[in-house]
Design an enzyme around this catalytic site. Structure first.
Site, PDB file in Angstrom:
ATOM      1  N   GLU A 121      -7.096  -2.390   8.864  1.00 61.09           N
ATOM      2  CA  GLU A 121      -5.850  -2.792   9.339  1.00 61.09           C
ATOM      3  C   GLU A 121      -5.693  -2.964  10.765  1.00 61.09           C
ATOM      4  OE1 GLU A 121      -2.909   0.322   8.481  1.00 61.09           O
ATOM      5  OE2 GLU A 121      -1.341  -0.866   8.502  1.00 61.09           O
ATOM      6  N   SER A 149       5.507  -1.759   3.288  1.00 57.91           N
ATOM      7  CA  SER A 149       6.007  -3.014   3.406  1.00 57.91           C
ATOM      8  C   SER A 149       5.734  -3.858   2.042  1.00 57.91           C
ATOM      9  CB  SER A 149       4.964  -3.660   4.508  1.00 57.91           C
ATOM     10  OG  SER A 149       5.182  -3.002   5.451  1.00 57.91           O
ATOM     11  N   GLN A 165       0.657  -1.251   0.015  1.00 56.33           N
ATOM     12  CA  GLN A 165       0.146   0.104  -0.102  1.00 56.33           C
ATOM     13  C   GLN A 165       1.065   1.275  -0.039  1.00 56.33           C
ATOM     14  OE1 GLN A 165      -2.741  -0.705   3.142  1.00 56.33           O
ATOM     15  NE2 GLN A 165      -1.523   0.151   4.760  1.00 56.33           N
TER      16      GLN A 165
END
Lengths: 377, 405
Positions: free
Chosen positions: B242, B159, B124
């Protein structure tokens, strides 16, 4: 106590941590009764009256709502519910800092009589007509043997300091060696001295027995185990009481910070205060989870009950103190006055954190239960 | 049409038995021992047993999400391959729900299947050097150009960017609007010209995250997710997923950081002191309280009563991880002074239990920052749960381009 090597580290079944519909209904009836009959100014007034226990309120709670009969089986005139429902009542009584002998009689004494199969006293206790108290100091940790009374020629002599719910009790259960005796409140040679308690809403009594008549209830090694179990149930219920009180402290503080203005803003808009209240809310959500887990373990007779009870006291004792301390601090000057209930909350909070063992004592108990042994040197 | 009868083929009421039968049918037709891994995963997706609560044709059967664990357990017991969920955390946890909620049918069909099977990894492109907790402040721009968009900017803390095929991207499409209103959500091809992924070396020495530079990257308009200017709604939906992913879930007693601390305590009797003993017990109590709170949260969600406890769970997890890992170093003493390996350079995903205590101590410092800082979590609890007044907002109605930077 030596550190047991039994390991409780395997993950136990959690069980139901939510409230059932029946528990919600029970909560509403207890809360609405307490709102009417035990507002904080009424509680404050009673602390300065001659009779520190609200006997009328207790008669209604026990006789009409059935609060004393919840954990007692139906064939003894009880409601056949479980310690889960008893814990919900404890939450509400903690919220209201209500001056009634619920914890000692419907909790600890009922658990003890249940464990020993003492039917007659239990039935009377369940009806609410009889208040029973276990004659040990309120700070006794489950598993301790705080025996200060001895038997001489069939009569009891000795002193027991700081007993909770004994002021209103009709019968006292007195552990002596490996035996348990019942002493009527009017027995010859029994003196009850009500002391000035830190927690004005839960009066403590010093008992002096001097050749007092007593009836043997049970004798043998099972007595110590039953007393330990009963104090453990007491610790479980006390955790729920602490949860209810902590929540009341948070609610009242939030309410106040939404109206009190300083520097042209409501106090609740200051981030320093918002963050402290958020932290307190997090602690209380955890207190609810551990208190519910302990009540569930008590209700189902889980082998994890010793861990769950110690865990609940180790956690909820800390949370309730923080909640009461924050309540006073964030109320500012008004929180330090006699006219505001915050001091009643603080006194109840600190007392419950010492009652049935401090958080540190329960952590020490956990060390043995879960295999985290102490330093050898 | 006046009929209220359920449409043929509807499986909204599919129960555990119905699912078990479908699992068995899948296993009967595709023996995991002889079927190619990816073929098996594709077939499982097509059978609606990937995300059972997703719609038919998109990996699901419209069933109750609470039934998913039973499907997973039954398939694992039969030796079926899993989709290696830890290698595609962002895709499974955050991109997929956003595609499901905001994507067109074409987009859903194109992206969900290879995402679930792990054939395509997702990352993302959210945070920027100037937009961390204040995520709506992103400066990366997307300018309309023909039948698509041209994107320029710099993203950070990404990430899996080095492994990813696709990225979910939030970019500014109208700087003249206040900051929350000028954002649009896209899906970015990570192999497109102008995408430059650079490992970001962090406190532990390794590179778990990346910086991503976007230099005149072209994104076709059919890779836009949701309407132009509605990027903030998509982003918030993603962030909510999340936090649930970070805070929730059932875990065993004494797992995670407290498990490591207690293990060290048991293995090093010579280092025990009375002072450390009570500290270890305090943390054991806090960890168990946190574990039971997560269990209770799960029970609440299963009962259809979603609570705001997720933010609290994230706060607690971060603080406890930091305190417990710090105490573990104190307990280990001289041994803790030896770190291990600061020389790693490539982006890596590390399993916590396999790493030394020093690594866990350093990595835990990120827990109170990633996925929303602890301070932001406290604001959320204070404002949304306790109803206290929101923080003063100078930027709410001001055009983004006029905000001081």
């Amino acid at each position: 106590m030596t550190a047991a090597t039994t390991s409780h580290t395997a993950t136990p079944r959690t069980g139901d941590l939510l409230y059932t519909e029946i528990e919600d209904d029970l909560r509403s009836s207890v809360r609405s009764l307490l709102d009417k009959r035990s507002s904080w100014d009424a509680v404050l007034a009673r602390t300065e009256s001659a009779d520190t226990t609200d006997r009328e309120l207790w008669r209604t709670l026990a006789g009409e709502v059935g609060c004393a009969a919840l954990a007692v089986p139906e064939d003894l005139g009880g409601a056949g519910a479980s310690w889960r429902e008893v814990a919900v009542v404890a939450e509400e009584l903690g919220r209201a800092v209500a001056p009634v002998p619920f914890l000692g009689s419907a909790g600890i004494a009922a658990a003890l009589l249940l464990a020993l199969g003492e039917r007659e006293l239990l039935a009377e206790l369940a009806s609410g007509e009889l208040v029973v108290a276990l004659a040990v100091p309120f700070g006794t940790v489950p598993g301790e043997r705080p025996v200060t009374v001895e038997l001489r020629e069939g009569r009891l002599s000795g002193t027991v300091l700081g007993v909770a719910d004994a002021a209103a009790a009709h019968v006292l259960l007195v552990p002596v060696g490996d035996a348990l005796y019942a002493v009527g409140s009017k027995a010859n040679g029994l003196a009850r001295h009500e002391i000035v308690s830190l927690d004005m809403t839960r009066p403590l009594v010093d008992l002096v027995l001097d050749g007092t008549d007593a009836r043997l209830i049970a004798q043998g090694p099972q007595v110590h185990d039953a007393v330990t179990d009963a104090l453990r149930i007491g610790a479980v219920l006390l955790a729920s009481e602490q949860l209810g009180l902590a929540e009341r402290c948070l609610d009242m503080t939030v309410e106040y910070l939404l109206v009190r203005r300083q520097f042209g803003r409501v106090l609740g808009s200051f981030q320093a205060l918002k963050h402290r209240l958020a932290d307190l809310w997090v602690l209380i959500t955890q207190a609810r989870a551990v208190a519910r887990y302990a009540a569930e373990c008590a209700a189902t007779g889980s082998p994890d009950l010793p861990v769950a009870a110690a865990l609940a006291q180790a956690h909820c004792s800390v949370v309730v103190q923080q909640a009461a301390e924050e309540c006073i601090q964030m109320h500012g000057g008004i929180g330090f006055t006699w006219e505001h209930p915050a001091h009643l909350f603080l006194k109840r909070a600190k007392s419950t954190a010492i009652a049935l063992g401090t958080a540190e004592r329960h952590r020490a108990a956990l060390a043995g239960l879960v295999g985290i042994p102490g330093a050898q040197r | 049409m006046t009929s209220t009868a359920t449409a043929p083929g509807s499986s909204g009421s599919l129960d555990a038995d119905g699912l078990a039968a479908r699992v068995q049918a899948l296993l009967d037709d595709h023996d995991p021992a002889t079927t190619d891994r990816i073929d098996f995963l594709r077939t499982r997706f097509d059978a609606g047993l990937a995300w059972v609560h997703y719609p038919e044709g998109l990996g699901g059967l419209g069933a109750d999400p609470g039934l998913q664990p039973e499907v997973d357990v039954a398939l694992a017991a039969a030796g079926a391959p899993d989709n290696r969920p830890h290698t595609n955390i962002i895709g499974l946890g955050m991109a997929a729900p956003s595609i499901l909620r905001f994507g067109t049918p074409d987009q859903q069909r194109r992206w969900l299947r290879p995402l679930w099977t792990g054939e395509e990894i997702w990352c993302q492109l959210f945070s920027e050097p100037g937009a961390g907790s204040d995520l709506a402040n992103v400066a990366t721009s997307a300018r309309p150009d023909g039948d698509g968009w041209v994107v320029n900017g710099q993203k950070v803390w990404t990430s899996l960017a080095h492994d990813a095929t696709w990225a979910i991207l939030v970019a500014r499409t109208d700087p003249a609007l206040p900051k929350h209103r000028g954002l649009t959500f896209f899906v970015c091809d990570m192999s497109a010209p102008g995408v430059d992924v650079r490992p970001l070396r962090q406190i532990t020495g390794e590179s778990e995250f990346n910086e991503v530079y976007l230099d005149d990257v072209r994104i076709p308009d059919d890779q836009r997710l949701g309407e132009v200017g509605q990027g903030w709604a998509v982003t918030q939906n993603t962030l909510m997923n999340e936090r649930v992913a970070i805070g929730g879930g059932t875990i065993p007693r004494e797992s995670g950081a407290i498990g490591e601390l207690v293990k060290a305590w048991r293995e090093h009797p010579e280092r025990r002191t009375a002072g450390l003993h009570d500290q270890v017990l305090r943390f054991w109590v806090e960890a168990e309280a946190g574990r039971l709170t997560a269990e209770r949260l799960g029970q609440q969600q299963a009962a259809g009563l979603p609570g705001p406890e997720g933010s609290g769970a994230k706060l607690t997890h971060a603080r406890l991880n930091q305190q417990v890992s710090a105490l573990e170093l104190d307990l280990l003493g001289d041994e803790a002074l030896r770190y291990g390996d600061y020389s790693a350079r490539r982006p890596v995903l590390v399993a916590h239990a396999d790493s030394p205590a020093g690594w866990r101590y350093l990595r835990a410092k990120g827990n109170s920052i990633e996925g929303g800082t602890s301070e932001i979590m406290r604001n959320i609890i204070a404002e949304r749960v306790l109803g206290l007044p929101p923080e003063a907002r100078a930027d709410k109605d001001t055009p983004w381009k006029e905000l001081p930077r």
